[in-house]
Write a protein that holds these residues in place. Sequence first.
Motif, mmCIF file in Angstrom:
data_model
loop_
_atom_site.group_PDB
_atom_site.id
_atom_site.type_symbol
_atom_site.label_atom_id
_atom_site.label_comp_id
_atom_site.label_asym_id
_atom_site.label_seq_id
_atom_site.Cartn_x
_atom_site.Cartn_y
_atom_site.Cartn_z
ATOM 1 N N SER A 21 -23.637 -1.397 -40.684
ATOM 2 C CA SER A 21 -23.583 0.058 -40.575
ATOM 3 C C SER A 21 -22.940 0.655 -41.817
ATOM 4 O O SER A 21 -22.221 -0.004 -42.546
ATOM 5 C CB SER A 21 -22.802 0.462 -39.322
ATOM 6 O OG SER A 21 -21.478 -0.009 -39.390
ATOM 7 N N GLY A 35 -22.065 11.527 -42.393
ATOM 8 C CA GLY A 35 -23.164 10.908 -41.682
ATOM 9 C C GLY A 35 -22.814 9.482 -41.315
ATOM 10 O O GLY A 35 -22.160 8.776 -42.078
ATOM 11 N N ARG A 36 -23.233 9.067 -40.139
ATOM 12 C CA ARG A 36 -22.987 7.707 -39.685
ATOM 13 C C ARG A 36 -24.321 6.983 -39.547
ATOM 14 O O ARG A 36 -25.286 7.538 -39.041
ATOM 15 C CB ARG A 36 -22.279 7.702 -38.324
ATOM 16 C CG ARG A 36 -21.951 6.295 -37.829
ATOM 17 C CD ARG A 36 -21.609 6.312 -36.343
ATOM 18 N NE ARG A 36 -22.792 6.604 -35.537
ATOM 19 C CZ ARG A 36 -22.782 6.637 -34.198
ATOM 20 N NH1 ARG A 36 -21.656 6.454 -33.557
ATOM 21 N NH2 ARG A 36 -23.889 6.893 -33.518
ATOM 22 N N THR A 37 -24.355 5.744 -39.987
ATOM 23 C CA THR A 37 -25.552 4.929 -39.900
ATOM 24 C C THR A 37 -25.246 3.668 -39.107
ATOM 25 O O THR A 37 -24.305 2.948 -39.420
ATOM 26 C CB THR A 37 -26.049 4.523 -41.296
ATOM 27 O OG1 THR A 37 -26.441 5.692 -42.003
ATOM 28 C CG2 THR A 37 -27.228 3.591 -41.219
ATOM 29 N N GLN A 38 -26.030 3.399 -38.067
ATOM 30 C CA GLN A 38 -25.906 2.139 -37.341
ATOM 31 C C GLN A 38 -27.216 1.884 -36.622
ATOM 32 O O GLN A 38 -28.200 2.578 -36.828
ATOM 33 C CB GLN A 38 -24.720 2.157 -36.384
ATOM 34 C CG GLN A 38 -24.765 3.242 -35.306
ATOM 35 C CD GLN A 38 -23.584 3.125 -34.375
ATOM 36 O OE1 GLN A 38 -22.507 2.732 -34.777
ATOM 37 N NE2 GLN A 38 -23.787 3.462 -33.123
ATOM 38 N N ASP A 42 -28.586 7.814 -35.752
ATOM 39 C CA ASP A 42 -27.596 8.354 -36.670
ATOM 40 C C ASP A 42 -27.325 9.815 -36.302
ATOM 41 O O ASP A 42 -28.078 10.435 -35.551
ATOM 42 C CB ASP A 42 -28.111 8.295 -38.103
ATOM 43 C CG ASP A 42 -28.450 6.897 -38.556
ATOM 44 O OD1 ASP A 42 -28.097 5.948 -37.845
ATOM 45 O OD2 ASP A 42 -29.087 6.766 -39.613
ATOM 46 N N ASP A 59 -29.248 14.277 -33.214
ATOM 47 C CA ASP A 59 -29.434 12.890 -33.619
ATOM 48 C C ASP A 59 -30.598 12.744 -34.590
ATOM 49 O O ASP A 59 -31.621 13.422 -34.467
ATOM 50 C CB ASP A 59 -29.715 12.008 -32.400
ATOM 51 C CG ASP A 59 -28.443 11.666 -31.636
ATOM 52 O OD1 ASP A 59 -27.366 12.085 -32.077
ATOM 53 O OD2 ASP A 59 -28.542 10.983 -30.605
ATOM 54 N N GLN A 62 -34.222 6.901 -34.740
ATOM 55 C CA GLN A 62 -33.999 5.548 -35.247
ATOM 56 C C GLN A 62 -34.970 5.184 -36.359
ATOM 57 O O GLN A 62 -34.723 4.262 -37.134
ATOM 58 C CB GLN A 62 -34.097 4.547 -34.105
ATOM 59 C CG GLN A 62 -33.530 3.178 -34.444
ATOM 60 C CD GLN A 62 -33.524 2.255 -33.241
ATOM 61 O OE1 GLN A 62 -34.317 2.413 -32.329
ATOM 62 N NE2 GLN A 62 -32.617 1.289 -33.241
ATOM 63 N N THR A 65 -32.791 7.235 -41.516
ATOM 64 C CA THR A 65 -31.395 6.878 -41.707
ATOM 65 C C THR A 65 -30.636 7.909 -42.529
ATOM 66 O O THR A 65 -31.193 8.532 -43.439
ATOM 67 C CB THR A 65 -31.274 5.507 -42.389
ATOM 68 O OG1 THR A 65 -29.888 5.199 -42.587
ATOM 69 C CG2 THR A 65 -31.973 5.488 -43.737
ATOM 70 N N VAL A 66 -29.354 8.092 -42.194
ATOM 71 C CA VAL A 66 -28.480 8.940 -42.995
ATOM 72 C C VAL A 66 -28.170 8.273 -44.331
ATOM 73 O O VAL A 66 -28.006 8.932 -45.352
ATOM 74 C CB VAL A 66 -27.182 9.237 -42.222
ATOM 75 C CG1 VAL A 66 -26.171 9.975 -43.098
ATOM 76 C CG2 VAL A 66 -27.489 10.051 -40.973
ATOM 77 N N TYR A 67 -28.099 6.945 -44.320
ATOM 78 C CA TYR A 67 -27.770 6.197 -45.528
ATOM 79 C C TYR A 67 -28.838 6.451 -46.589
ATOM 80 O O TYR A 67 -30.026 6.439 -46.312
ATOM 81 C CB TYR A 67 -27.688 4.712 -45.196
ATOM 82 C CG TYR A 67 -27.272 3.832 -46.347
ATOM 83 C CD1 TYR A 67 -26.105 4.079 -47.045
ATOM 84 C CD2 TYR A 67 -28.053 2.746 -46.723
ATOM 85 C CE1 TYR A 67 -25.720 3.267 -48.097
ATOM 86 C CE2 TYR A 67 -27.674 1.923 -47.771
ATOM 87 C CZ TYR A 67 -26.501 2.195 -48.464
ATOM 88 O OH TYR A 67 -26.128 1.392 -49.506
ATOM 89 N N GLU A 85 -36.506 4.670 -42.285
ATOM 90 C CA GLU A 85 -35.680 3.483 -42.068
ATOM 91 C C GLU A 85 -36.415 2.199 -42.404
ATOM 92 O O GLU A 85 -35.803 1.178 -42.669
ATOM 93 C CB GLU A 85 -35.229 3.454 -40.605
ATOM 94 C CG GLU A 85 -34.325 2.313 -40.227
ATOM 95 C CD GLU A 85 -32.923 2.470 -40.791
ATOM 96 O OE1 GLU A 85 -32.760 2.236 -41.999
ATOM 97 O OE2 GLU A 85 -32.008 2.820 -40.039
#
Length: 333
Positions: A21, A35-38, A42, A59, A62, A65-67, A85
Amino acid sequence: VSVRLDRTWRLSDLSGSSPSSNAVAWPYGNSVLVGRTQRDSDFLRRVSADGTEVWRGADVPQSHTVYRSSIATSDEHVVVGFPGEGNGTLQPDNATDEGALIHCYDSDSGELRWQTMMDPETYFVSSVGIDEGGVVTVATDARGAAGIDLYGLDAASGEQRWRRSELPVDDTVDRTTDSVTDGPRFVIASFWGLFALDTSSGAVTDGYRSPDTPYFDLSLDDGDIYGTDTATAVRFDLDSFSGQWETELVGSGERNCEVGNDAVFVNDRDSYVYSFERETGSQRWRQRVDGGVVDIALTDAHLWVGDTTGDVRGSARESGEGAGTQMNVRPQV
């Protein structure tokens, strides 16, 4: 010289349970967008300077991605371009070949104003911007075969105003490295050089082919663009659409650039950090730090350097003193 940095607050539930993550953050006025990525969905949140959550956005599916996403802000909007993603990010088992996703949030409430999905082949967002007339500019790179796509979207609705899939030069421009939006101009950086597009129509108004144009981490300030290419730091004037100065750097590869009121600060891939005179490009100082440089940040008195060991180091802006001294030991929880 040593400076102790004390943590004033900490976000919980940020990096998720997955070993792969990631968390990303962008300054926004007196707050920060995080931003959180897992592996699950996200999301984006706005956090005030005292650590209070102002809002949490819708949200991110899936499939995206925020990354490695791109962001642009105004007084009304927060616009984020989320890459697909399924290409070079976390690669979940159910990854699909969907195009880049654009979200527009209300800056005060975090309400999702609109979302737009780019065509499947345009999966990666190089950059987004917001012009003074209410146009969101988007630069994307295409999947597989070489190609780019540039978009102008209505900031109020997300409706596509224009799309450009090529630039008018003999050589193929197969990648956009960054872009900035300056008033009615959408300036695209590429390995060919720089292009200026009219934000209202997508028409190309200027082009400049030269090795002394900035490619990476563009910073716009007072009608000039500052950035780096593979071996130099560069200042480029938008009014004359011409280069003003370039400097040599020791290391090669993509770098970071921060612009102060009198100096430009960059790093290279050989762990050097530099300060150059803003007007002339002459070198003020150069220092080498331990560990590979990940990013740099500028405050009133210091240039801060984050490295691959997880440490943050600082140097005096005027002299570079302290660049090799550890300024922040990772705080204990």
